[in-house]
Design an enzyme around this catalytic site. Structure first.
Site, PDB file in Angstrom:
ATOM      1  N   ARG A  12       6.771  17.400 -10.787  1.00 32.23           N
ATOM      2  CA  ARG A  12       6.500  18.836 -10.918  1.00 32.23           C
ATOM      3  C   ARG A  12       7.191  19.420 -12.143  1.00 32.23           C
ATOM      4  NH1 ARG A  12       6.580  20.612  -4.592  1.00 32.23           N
ATOM      5  NH2 ARG A  12       4.368  20.280  -4.286  1.00 32.23           N
ATOM      6  N   LYS A  68      -5.789  16.957  11.331  1.00 28.95           N
ATOM      7  CA  LYS A  68      -6.277  18.021  12.202  1.00 28.95           C
ATOM      8  C   LYS A  68      -7.521  18.738  11.713  1.00 28.95           C
ATOM      9  CE  LYS A  68      -1.856  19.478  14.117  1.00 28.95           C
ATOM     10  NZ  LYS A  68      -0.930  20.592  13.887  1.00 28.95           N
ATOM     11  N   GLY A  86      -1.442  17.796  -0.238  1.00 30.65           N
ATOM     12  CA  GLY A  86      -0.226  17.006  -0.316  1.00 30.65           C
ATOM     13  C   GLY A  86      -0.392  15.560   0.089  1.00 30.65           C
ATOM     14  N   GLY A 112      -1.203  23.472  -0.068  1.00 31.90           N
ATOM     15  CA  GLY A 112      -1.679  24.687   0.596  1.00 31.90           C
ATOM     16  C   GLY A 112      -2.548  25.521  -0.323  1.00 31.90           C
TER      17      GLY A 112
HETATM   18  P1  AMP Z   1      -3.178  16.210   6.679  1.00 34.05           P
HETATM   19  O1  AMP Z   1      -1.790  16.701   6.410  1.00 34.05           O
HETATM   20  O2  AMP Z   1      -3.954  17.076   7.594  1.00 34.05           O
HETATM   21  O3  AMP Z   1      -3.919  15.846   5.412  1.00 34.05           O
HETATM   22  O4  AMP Z   1      -3.007  14.878   7.515  1.00 34.05           O
HETATM   23  C1  AMP Z   1      -2.392  13.752   6.993  1.00 34.05           C
HETATM   24  C2  AMP Z   1      -1.920  12.920   8.116  1.00 34.05           C
HETATM   25  O5  AMP Z   1      -3.004  12.548   8.938  1.00 34.05           O
HETATM   26  C3  AMP Z   1      -1.270  11.632   7.667  1.00 34.05           C
HETATM   27  O6  AMP Z   1       0.076  11.658   8.004  1.00 34.05           O
HETATM   28  C4  AMP Z   1      -2.038  10.571   8.414  1.00 34.05           C
HETATM   29  O7  AMP Z   1      -1.211   9.555   8.941  1.00 34.05           O
HETATM   30  C5  AMP Z   1      -2.685  11.329   9.535  1.00 34.05           C
HETATM   31  N1  AMP Z   1      -3.876  10.643  10.044  1.00 34.05           N
HETATM   32  C6  AMP Z   1      -4.943  10.230   9.335  1.00 34.05           C
HETATM   33  N2  AMP Z   1      -5.812   9.579  10.133  1.00 34.05           N
HETATM   34  C7  AMP Z   1      -5.295   9.584  11.361  1.00 34.05           C
HETATM   35  C8  AMP Z   1      -5.728   9.047  12.603  1.00 34.05           C
HETATM   36  N3  AMP Z   1      -6.876   8.371  12.709  1.00 34.05           N
HETATM   37  N4  AMP Z   1      -4.939   9.224  13.681  1.00 34.05           N
HETATM   38  C9  AMP Z   1      -3.775   9.892  13.565  1.00 34.05           C
HETATM   39  N5  AMP Z   1      -3.308  10.423  12.414  1.00 34.05           N
HETATM   40  C10 AMP Z   1      -4.065  10.267  11.324  1.00 34.05           C
END
Ligand code: AMP
Length: 401
Positions: A36, A208, A358, A381
């Site tokens: 950064r 999520k 991120g 974000g």
């Molecule tokens: P995000 O911050 O929403 O982009 O989510 C990233 C996180 O989602 C990472 O830490 C991944 O390990 C998790 N992730 C991705 N695929 C899966 C899955 N099939 N089951 C559980 N966690 C997941």
């Protein structure tokens, strides 16, 4: 772009207030990953090369009580910045008052000064008053009074309305400009979302659905295809009546997922097969299954047929925006889907490929494919807010051209 940029500002002999994003990892007083800081160098160099006096502001971490302050001082950043610029950087350990004002008065053209972590203002006399994070009007006005012009190069905080970005800018009408990093982010994300070369394919993954509903909603109207992978795919499985076993599902989002599926028609592309595991562990027993996932098994990565299908959707794309990994990429046995998609994006030399967020940024860097892509957004974000089609207050506050 319709906003002022650093090149539009008078700089020679001017006190140039600059909001940068130096929110870097620091351990035992030493800066870890300095990406950064490096990313802010072009704008800082431009300012000092043109005779400006660069007065830098940044936040670092979160400060909620007095005890948080010592560990979140920007002093180590001043040292690293000084090494990178190969010139002295004056560090001022306070965020207001005579010591800061005197230091600014003593600056010569081309000098660089770094102000203490702006979030020191969030705690005063032991109280959590959020002067910086709450955009206290007096604070923005005070900081603005210290300079002649303002350059905002902190895209990573552009989705927040803080005193050091929105506060300063609104107190400097006609003199608040975007830095190069900010300009680049706006150009790539802005063009991708509002004026994409088609076909435009979005890849959304991560844990999520709830975090990405706004993005899906906005992109359904704009993208030609939306590929869904990662943990969020299984809430869509549940919405379609496919068995999910112990996979990650947000039960309270199944209805929303149904509505999205109805609206999307064949625009939404879900995994065909998955790598399922008997526990959330890199050493779990695994198999590849198509469709239904049995109880006792959880999907932790997309399977090989999904990878092929996704590549097929991506191969003719001219614009690709990617946010969120395809599986639990932190565990090597479940990183393959993310890696394969990342590598494939690297081969799409005719397309603009953009990674925002991120975790996906961490993923492409860890997997070594970052340098093959067109643009890696520096703001998680902030890039999500952009993809949701929402205005970013930090950008809105920059003066129009
Ligand atoms: P995000 O911050 O929403 O982009 O989510 C990233 C996180 O989602 C990472 O830490 C991944 O390990 C998790 N992730 C991705 N695929 C899966 C899955 N099939 N089951 C559980 N966690 C997941």
């Amino acid at each position: 772009m319709a906003k002022l940029t650093v090149e539009d500002l008078p700089l020679e002999g001017k006190k140039v207030l600059m909001r940068v994003d130096f929110n870097v990892p620091i351990k035992d007083g030493v800066v870890g990953d300095d990406n950064r800081i490096v990313a802010a160098l072009p704008t800082i160099k431009y300012v000092i090369d043109h005779g400006g006096r660069a007065i830098l502001f940044s936040h670092l971490g979160r400060i909620k009580k007095e005890e948080d302050k010592p560990g979140l001082s920007l002093r180590p950043v001043a040292e690293r910045l000084s090494n990178l610029l190969n010139k002295p950087v004056t560090f001022v350990p306070v965020t207001e008052g005579k010591q800061l004002e005197d230091a600014i008065d003593n600056m010569k053209n081309g000098d660089v000064l770094l102000v203490q972590n702006t979030r020191y203002e969030d705690v005063k006399d032991g109280e959590y008053v959020k002067r910086e994070s709450g955009n206290d009007p007096e604070l923005g006005k005070y900081w603005a009074s210290l300079g002649d012009v303002f350059v905002n190069d902190a895209f990573g905080t552009a989705h927040r309305k803080h005193a050091s970005n929105v506060g300063i800018a609104t107190n400097m009408p006609g003199k608040a400009a975007a830095g190069y990093l900010m300009e680049k982010e706006i150009k790539f994300l802005g063009d991708a979302v509002d004026n994409p070369e088609r076909p435009f394919v979005a890849i959304l993954g991560g844990a999520k659905v709830s975090d990405k509903i706004g993005v899906i909603d906005n992109l359904l109207d704009k993208a030609d295809k939306i590929i869904i992978g990662g943990g969020m795919a299984y809430t869509f499985y549940a919405a379609k009546g496919i068995k999910v076993g112990n996979s990650l599902v947000e039960k309270d989002k199944i209805d929303v997922a149904k509505q999205i599926l109805d609206k999307a028609g064949d625009k939404l592309v879900l995994p065909i097969d998955n790598v399922v595991a008997d526990k959330f562990n890199n050493d779990a027993d695994t198999r590849v299954v198509e469709g239904d996932i049995d109880d006792g098994w959880m999907a932790l990565d997309i399977g090989p047929k999904s990878v092929e299908e996704f590549k097929n959707v991506l191969k003719d794309a001219k614009t690709v925006v990617w946010n969120g990994p395809m599986g639990v990429f932190e565990m090597p046995n479940f990183a393959k889907g993310t890696l394969e998609i990342g590598k494939f994006l690297g081969t799409l030399t005719d397309a603009t490929t953009i990674v925002g967020g991120g975790d996906s940024t961490a993923a492409v860097k860890e997997l070594g494919v970052a340098d093959k892509l067109t643009h890696i957004s520096t703001g998680g974000g902030a890039s999500l807010t952009y993809l949701e089609g929402n205005e970013l207050p930090g950008i809105a506050a920059i003066s129009d051209k």
